[in-house]
Enzyme design. Structure first.
Site, PDB file in Angstrom:
ATOM      1  N   GLU A 183       0.870  -1.162   0.000  1.00  0.00           N
ATOM      2  CA  GLU A 183       0.000   0.000   0.000  1.00  0.00           C
ATOM      3  C   GLU A 183       0.917   1.224   0.000  1.00  0.00           C
ATOM      4  O   GLU A 183       1.937   1.213   0.678  1.00  0.00           O
ATOM      5  CB  GLU A 183      -0.893   0.012   1.251  1.00  0.00           C
ATOM      6  CG  GLU A 183      -2.044   0.977   1.116  1.00  0.00           C
ATOM      7  CD  GLU A 183      -2.958   0.968   2.340  1.00  0.00           C
ATOM      8  OE1 GLU A 183      -4.152   1.092   2.164  1.00  0.00           O
ATOM      9  OE2 GLU A 183      -2.450   0.826   3.453  1.00  0.00           O
ATOM     10  N   GLY A 283       3.376   2.813  10.298  1.00  0.00           N
ATOM     11  CA  GLY A 283       3.316   2.220  11.631  1.00  0.00           C
ATOM     12  C   GLY A 283       3.024   0.744  11.537  1.00  0.00           C
ATOM     13  O   GLY A 283       3.598  -0.076  12.249  1.00  0.00           O
ATOM     14  N   ALA A 284       2.117   0.396  10.624  1.00  0.00           N
ATOM     15  CA  ALA A 284       1.737  -1.001  10.424  1.00  0.00           C
ATOM     16  C   ALA A 284       0.958  -1.091   9.118  1.00  0.00           C
ATOM     17  O   ALA A 284       0.521  -0.087   8.568  1.00  0.00           O
ATOM     18  CB  ALA A 284       0.887  -1.513  11.591  1.00  0.00           C
ATOM     19  N   MET A 285       0.775  -2.321   8.640  1.00  0.00           N
ATOM     20  CA  MET A 285       0.038  -2.536   7.395  1.00  0.00           C
ATOM     21  C   MET A 285      -0.802  -3.791   7.532  1.00  0.00           C
ATOM     22  O   MET A 285      -0.319  -4.842   7.957  1.00  0.00           O
ATOM     23  CB  MET A 285       1.013  -2.660   6.212  1.00  0.00           C
ATOM     24  CG  MET A 285       0.356  -2.979   4.888  1.00  0.00           C
ATOM     25  SD  MET A 285      -0.824  -1.693   4.412  1.00  0.00           S
ATOM     26  CE  MET A 285      -1.900  -2.655   3.355  1.00  0.00           C
ATOM     27  N   GLU A 286      -2.086  -3.688   7.125  1.00  0.00           N
ATOM     28  CA  GLU A 286      -3.094  -4.696   7.423  1.00  0.00           C
ATOM     29  C   GLU A 286      -3.123  -5.892   6.498  1.00  0.00           C
ATOM     30  O   GLU A 286      -4.169  -6.529   6.337  1.00  0.00           O
ATOM     31  CB  GLU A 286      -4.480  -4.035   7.412  1.00  0.00           C
ATOM     32  CG  GLU A 286      -4.950  -3.549   6.041  1.00  0.00           C
ATOM     33  CD  GLU A 286      -4.630  -2.095   5.748  1.00  0.00           C
ATOM     34  OE1 GLU A 286      -5.273  -1.506   4.879  1.00  0.00           O
ATOM     35  OE2 GLU A 286      -3.720  -1.536   6.405  1.00  0.00           O
ATOM     36  N   ASN A 287      -2.023  -6.260   5.871  1.00  0.00           N
ATOM     37  CA  ASN A 287      -2.014  -7.388   4.938  1.00  0.00           C
ATOM     38  C   ASN A 287      -2.846  -8.549   5.489  1.00  0.00           C
ATOM     39  O   ASN A 287      -2.720  -8.920   6.650  1.00  0.00           O
ATOM     40  CB  ASN A 287      -0.581  -7.877   4.708  1.00  0.00           C
ATOM     41  CG  ASN A 287       0.389  -6.729   4.525  1.00  0.00           C
ATOM     42  OD1 ASN A 287       0.312  -5.977   3.569  1.00  0.00           O
ATOM     43  ND2 ASN A 287       1.299  -6.588   5.474  1.00  0.00           N
ATOM     44  N   HIS A 319      -6.478  -1.328  15.294  1.00  0.00           N
ATOM     45  CA  HIS A 319      -6.682  -0.699  13.978  1.00  0.00           C
ATOM     46  C   HIS A 319      -6.476  -1.703  12.848  1.00  0.00           C
ATOM     47  O   HIS A 319      -7.328  -1.859  11.967  1.00  0.00           O
ATOM     48  CB  HIS A 319      -5.687   0.458  13.837  1.00  0.00           C
ATOM     49  CG  HIS A 319      -5.798   1.220  12.557  1.00  0.00           C
ATOM     50  ND1 HIS A 319      -6.407   2.447  12.468  1.00  0.00           N
ATOM     51  CD2 HIS A 319      -5.369   0.936  11.299  1.00  0.00           C
ATOM     52  CE1 HIS A 319      -6.359   2.886  11.223  1.00  0.00           C
ATOM     53  NE2 HIS A 319      -5.720   1.987  10.490  1.00  0.00           N
ATOM     54  N   GLU A 320      -5.348  -2.399  12.878  1.00  0.00           N
ATOM     55  CA  GLU A 320      -5.023  -3.299  11.753  1.00  0.00           C
ATOM     56  C   GLU A 320      -5.948  -4.517  11.709  1.00  0.00           C
ATOM     57  O   GLU A 320      -6.305  -4.985  10.626  1.00  0.00           O
ATOM     58  CB  GLU A 320      -3.562  -3.752  11.844  1.00  0.00           C
ATOM     59  CG  GLU A 320      -2.541  -2.620  11.879  1.00  0.00           C
ATOM     60  CD  GLU A 320      -2.684  -1.639  10.735  1.00  0.00           C
ATOM     61  OE1 GLU A 320      -3.166  -2.033   9.644  1.00  0.00           O
ATOM     62  OE2 GLU A 320      -2.330  -0.454  10.915  1.00  0.00           O
ATOM     63  N   GLU A 342      -9.577   3.846   6.314  1.00  0.00           N
ATOM     64  CA  GLU A 342      -8.748   4.357   7.397  1.00  0.00           C
ATOM     65  C   GLU A 342      -9.541   5.118   8.457  1.00  0.00           C
ATOM     66  O   GLU A 342      -9.246   5.033   9.640  1.00  0.00           O
ATOM     67  CB  GLU A 342      -7.627   5.233   6.828  1.00  0.00           C
ATOM     68  CG  GLU A 342      -6.695   4.494   5.883  1.00  0.00           C
ATOM     69  CD  GLU A 342      -6.028   3.287   6.524  1.00  0.00           C
ATOM     70  OE1 GLU A 342      -6.090   3.138   7.761  1.00  0.00           O
ATOM     71  OE2 GLU A 342      -5.439   2.483   5.782  1.00  0.00           O
TER      72      GLU A 342
END
EC number: 3.4.11.14
Length: 886
Positions: A183, A283-287, A319-320, A342
């Site tokens: 992303e 910060g993070a990624m929701e894969n 969040h993720e 988001e």
């Protein structure tokens, strides 16, 4: 997906983790878009450049399913790949257009079902649009077939695509992992054999969007458990740090069932992995199935992590994991609807953390962390609507900002309150069930919520998502026998002052009204759907106060008549106003002063009424606003006077708290102590400074190690009032730190140093090998925020090192953050021109909007200073001569 790893020297301990490859969206539907020039008004700023034209992919050919084989080489930092996709030719063509970035195609062919392969004869790369066109010598007829592509690429160091991440083993050896970050745009980068290699094969995935693919090749330990629903949950940590994954594991295991119950939709995969990545831009990624995190957003050391880090990890995990439903199971139709992903996740993460940790009082913190932050940005002429028409992919980075995230979350919170939890959950279930494994637009969500609630959701919400800005509600009251008559009017709130013009936008505003009879309950709820209206509150006595926006939930600011405001202010001192309402009242007044609608001196008088305030979040917001004012007044010769004011406001609560936790204290007390001591120490409060130095000396000498919650305020205090020896000690502590949280803690405060030669030393350190690439931004930003001299030095450093910084971040959102942190504190008109001129000759396409916002803020600061500096100075001098009674 097939995955094979080279580098036999580390193959013994390699782990292969993945969210398996998606069977569609390698090719995308076509949609052309014309870009309109965005007109910028006021403050003499030029309009943003014309956006590049962009067309989404033609629909001639679309994928059905595909498999990938990847062979990353962790020694040479390259990879080889094979793609074999089942595809359907919907319209006869001799070309296939695909997304492609930073890879080289070696061979490509298409084989119609039951027929011979047709080899591509040409590859036309359109690098700016991240596309490649495969040309074939004959026409591909309608029907199904197999597309095969062999390709190669580089494991880059840009924290984008398929890249390398450097880490150090427990024995001190430097090694690399191969990781992914796809992303903001769809997966365009990577997609074989030696008997010494390890090969891992993944199962076929559900239908999913390509930007959610993830794979990691590296050395990791892990901890695991099962949620009460039977989902396998694992947290992967650096080798030797499995213990630090237990907190996130506990949060994740509680979170999955919470979301399952809330949405009434089960988590759709058999497992969820959370993994800490050393070099990670976001910060993070929701894969889907493999969520990637910065180490500081996932790892908690029971002994050395502070309370704010625990809270941060809980929020990011919440969040993720929300995205696994809202974003992954149902994906936005195009990046125009980014906010839908988001904004929603940024709201429900708080709902989740409130469920897991009610003692955090997290919804009050939401107002300070998200709501007010969004309003600050959205009051600018250079803001943007929540829904932004996105054409070219280069535009996407611009909208990863506080509007998409924090304003999006705030209007969802307002909507939830307007609908009610029961109907909101019902509508969410309808939406997720209808669109699972599909794409959806904002209007689809409104339709589901409207069907569930029977309220005019689409009409209300379009006023909040399709136009930028928000209203200022002016209210005055009149006592009519036993009732209170309120007259309300709305106008757009502007950071530059009262809105002028005839075409003022209007909002449909859910408004709640409370009174001192029951401050925690709404006496009346209305929908303000016109510019002006009057309402009657029955049975309100003359001595009772009336307040709008109970809980600070409605996304608007309130300006009270003088009489109404006077009646509310005692509720701050005697705490009869609820904490979140005390916070909202103070924040509204501060913003009205910044905009020139009221005097800043009036706000300073209100701030002094917080002498009895016990609530952490109220103090946090007060601290933030005083920090903004201190930065402004650093441009004057009476900066020290505002520091005296800060000390006077914060010293009573500092004395009540003390340095050490008392029996029965909890999470919020720890946060408050760190905040207050840091504020007093930075301002030069003598007793705080002496105690900080004493404790720092004991910490360095190993006599008494500082608790994690006290390290940031102590480090900040001794650096701000220290010398070169202090800085050298801090850099030594940084080098010795084994935990990234501690390194970041030190990096964020290094800019507090005041001596010019030490400031240069910190800036040089920011670009050294000692600082991870993603953290350079916070070091430079800390220098810019540390002092007037630091701000000038940081700006010069950015200009001098622009090419290296821009190449390092590849024009992503870290560039926007760097620019914002570094220049927004200026308050001289000519600096806006200097910043604008620099970026005209050094273009940063993904940061164009941020640059405009920064220039606007500089001009607003300059206007504020000219308008109020003298009256502020006079007030501070008079106050010093005759201090107010406490």
């Amino acid at each position: 997906m097939w995955l094979a790893a080279a580098a036999p020297s580390v193959a013994r301990r390699l782990l292969f983790l993945g969210s398996p490859p998606p069977p569609l969206l390698l090719l995308l539907l076509s949609r052309s878009s014309r870009r309109r020039r965005r007109r910028l008004h006021t403050l003499g700023l030029a309009a943003m450049p014309e956006k590049r034209p962009f067309e989404r992919l033609p629909a001639d050919v679309s994928p059905i399913n595909y498999s990938l084989c990847l062979k990353p080489d962790l020694l040479d930092f390259t990879f080889e790949g094979k793609l074999e996709a089942a595809a359907q030719v919907r319209q006869a063509t001799n070309q296939i257009v695909m997304n492609c970035a930073d890879i080289d195609i070696i061979t490509a062919s298409y084989a119609p079902e039951g027929d011979e392969e047709i080899h591509a004869t040409g590859f036309n790369y359109q690098n700016e649009d991240e596309k490649v066109t495969l040309s074939f010598p004959s026409t591909l007829q309608t029907g199904t077939g197999t597309l095969k592509i062999d390709f190669v690429g580089e494991l880059n160091d840009k924290m984008k695509g398929f890249y390398r991440s450097k880490y150090t083993t427990p024995s001190g050896e430097v090694r690399y992992a191969a990781v992914t970050q796809f992303e903001n745009v769809i997966d365009r980068k990577p997609y074989p054999d030696d008997e010494n290699l390890v090969e891992v094969k993944f199962a076929r995935t559900p239908v999913m969007s390509t930007y959610l693919v993830a794979f990691v090749v590296g050395e990791y330990d892990f901890v695991e458990t099962r949620s009460k629903d039977g989902v396998c949950v694992r947290v992967y940590t650096p080798v030797g740090k499995a213990e630090q994954g237990k907190f996130a594991l506990e949060v994740a295991a509680k979170t999955l069932p919470f979301y399952k119950d809330y949405f009434n939709v089960p988590y759709p995969l058999p497992k969820i992995d959370l993994i800490a990545i050393a070099d990670f831009a976001a910060g993070a990624m929701e894969n889907w199935g493999l969520v990637t995190y910065r180490e500081t957003a996932l790892l908690i050391d029971p002994k050395n992590s502070c309370s704010s880090s625990r809270q941060w990890v809980a929020l990011v995990v919440g969040h993720e994991l929300a995205h696994q439903w809202f974003g992954n199971l149902v994906t936005m139709e195009w990046w125009t609807h980014l906010w839908l992903n988001e904004g929603f996740a940024s709201w429900i993460e708080y709902l989740c953390v409130d469920h897991c940790f009610p003692e955090y009082d997290i919804w009050t913190q939401f107002v300070s962390a998200d709501y007010t932050r969004a309003q600050e940005l959205d009051a600018l002429d250079n803001s943007h609507p929540i829904e932004v028409s996105v054409g070219h992919p280069s535009e996407v980075d611009e909208i990863f900002d506080a509007i998409s995230y924090s304003k999006g979350a705030s209007v969802i919170r307002m909507l939830h309150d307007y609908i009610g939890d029961k109907d909101f959950k019902k509508g969410m279930n309808m939406y997720l069930t209808k669109f699972q494994q599909k794409n959806a637009a904002t209007e689809d969500l409104w339709e589901s919520l409207e069907n569930a609630s029977g309220k005019p959701i689409a009409a209300v919400m379009s006023t909040w998502t399709k136009q930028m800005g928000f209203p200022l509600i002016y209210v005055e009251a009149e006592q009519v026998e036993d009732d209170r008559l309120l007259r309300l009017s709305q106008k757009k709130f502007c950071a530059s002052g009262p809105y002028v013009g005839e075409d003022c936008p209007q909002w449909m505003v859910p408004i709640t009204i409370s009174t001192s009879e029951d401050p925690n309950q709404a006496k009346l709820k209305i929908l303000m759907d016109k510019p002006e209206m009057s309402v009657v509150l029955k049975n309100v006595k003359p001595e009772q106060w009336v307040k709008l926006n109970l809980g600070t939930v409605g996304f608007y600011r309130t300006q009270y008549s003088s009489a109404m405001l006077e009646s509310l202010l005692p509720g701050i001192r005697d705490l009869s106003l609820p904490p979140v309402d005390r916070l909202g009242l103070q924040n509204d007044l501060f913003s009205l002063a910044r905009a020139g609608i009221i005097s800043t001196v009036e706000v300073l008088k209100v701030m002094e009424a917080f002498v009895n305030e016990p609530n952490y979040t109220v103090w946090s917001d007060l601290s933030c606003n005083l920090g903004i004012l201190s930065t402004l007044l650093s441009h004057t010769d009476f900066y020290e006077e505002i520091q005296e004011f800060v000390k006077d406001v914060f010293s009573p609560i500092g004395e009540r708290l003390g340095w050490d936790p008392k029996p029965g204290e909890g999470h919020l007390d720890a946060l408050l102590r760190g905040l207050v001591l840091g504020k007093l120490g930075k301002a030069g409060h003598k007793a705080t400074l002496e105690e900080a130095r004493r404790r720092f000396k004991d910490h360095v000498e190993g006599k008494q190690i500082l608790s994690a919650d006290l390290r940031s305020p102590v480090y900040l205090t001794v650096l701000k009032h220290g010398d070169g020896t202090t800085l050298d000690i801090m850099l030594k502590l940084h080098k010795q730190a084994d935990m990234q949280e501690e390194k970041n803690r030190i990096e964020r405060v290094l800019g507090a140093t005041l001596l010019p030669d030490l400031i240069q030393k910190v800036l040089t350190f920011a670009l050294s090998e000692e600082v991870r690439p993603q953290d350079t931004v916070s070091v430079i930003g800390g220098v810019a925020g540390g002092s007037k001299h630091g701000r000038k030095a940081a700006w010069k450093f950015i200009k001098d090192n622009w090419e290296e910084l821009y190449n390092r971040y590849q024009g992503g959102f870290l560039i926007s953050r760097l620019i914002k942190l570094s220049v927004e504190g200026f308050a001289v008109d000519k600096m806006a021109g200097e910043v604008k001129a620099f970026f005209e000759s050094h273009p940063a396409p993904s940061a164009e909007r941020t640059i405009q916002q920064c220039c606007e803020n500089i001009l607003l600061n300059a206007a504020w200073l000219k308008r109020d500096a003298e009256s502020i100075h006079q007030y501070l001098v008079q106050r010093k001569a005759s201090p107010p009674a406490v």
